[in-house]
Write a protein that holds these residues in place. Sequence first.
Motif, PDB file in Angstrom:
ATOM      1  N   SER A   1       0.822  -1.217   0.000  1.00  0.00           N
ATOM      2  CA  SER A   1       0.000   0.000   0.000  1.00  0.00           C
ATOM      3  C   SER A   1       0.858   1.270   0.000  1.00  0.00           C
ATOM      4  O   SER A   1       0.484   2.278  -0.598  1.00  0.00           O
ATOM      5  N   LEU A   2       2.018   1.218   0.665  1.00  0.00           N
ATOM      6  CA  LEU A   2       2.884   2.399   0.730  1.00  0.00           C
ATOM      7  C   LEU A   2       3.567   2.719  -0.598  1.00  0.00           C
ATOM      8  O   LEU A   2       3.921   3.873  -0.847  1.00  0.00           O
TER       9      LEU A   2
ATOM     10  N   GLU B   1       1.873   5.610  -2.426  1.00  0.00           N
ATOM     11  CA  GLU B   1       1.623   6.897  -1.776  1.00  0.00           C
ATOM     12  C   GLU B   1       2.685   7.902  -2.202  1.00  0.00           C
ATOM     13  O   GLU B   1       3.878   7.671  -2.023  1.00  0.00           O
ATOM     14  N   GLU B   2       2.260   9.008  -2.758  1.00  0.00           N
ATOM     15  CA  GLU B   2       3.179  10.027  -3.268  1.00  0.00           C
ATOM     16  C   GLU B   2       4.005  10.695  -2.179  1.00  0.00           C
ATOM     17  O   GLU B   2       5.150  11.058  -2.399  1.00  0.00           O
ATOM     18  N   GLU B   3       3.423  10.864  -0.979  1.00  0.00           N
ATOM     19  CA  GLU B   3       4.139  11.603   0.072  1.00  0.00           C
ATOM     20  C   GLU B   3       5.197  10.772   0.784  1.00  0.00           C
ATOM     21  O   GLU B   3       6.005  11.302   1.535  1.00  0.00           O
ATOM     22  N   THR B   4       5.222   9.467   0.564  1.00  0.00           N
ATOM     23  CA  THR B   4       6.231   8.617   1.186  1.00  0.00           C
ATOM     24  C   THR B   4       7.501   8.648   0.340  1.00  0.00           C
ATOM     25  O   THR B   4       7.495   8.280  -0.823  1.00  0.00           O
TER      26      THR B   4
END
Length: 106
Positions: free
Chosen positions: A38-39, A42-45
């Motif tokens: 799932s991570l 994610e764009e912010e990770t």
Amino acid sequence: MFKVVVITDPESATGFRLAGSDVLEAEDSYEASQVLSSLLHEEETGIIAIREDFLANLDKSLYEQVERCYHPVIIPIPAPRKGDEVSGYVERLLRRAIGYNVVMRS
């Protein structure tokens, strides 16, 4: 700004939280693979630090996806070994992080 996320076991999670990281706990490699999957989208990770044993036990397709991905950056972190003293584990983490052997004395 990108965030750093650590995927680790519940016993190690508190230390990483105290260091200011976002921490996601996983009891085993299966849970870790679900969290990691799932991570990856994610764009912010920006950085995912994951226990080396969790990373080594990913299923083949997810492992290949991790190998091909350049964002986020995946960093394996040493996992405690059976019979490993806490100081030995911390020394291995420090040696890997800074490149020097730091001896813990009590």
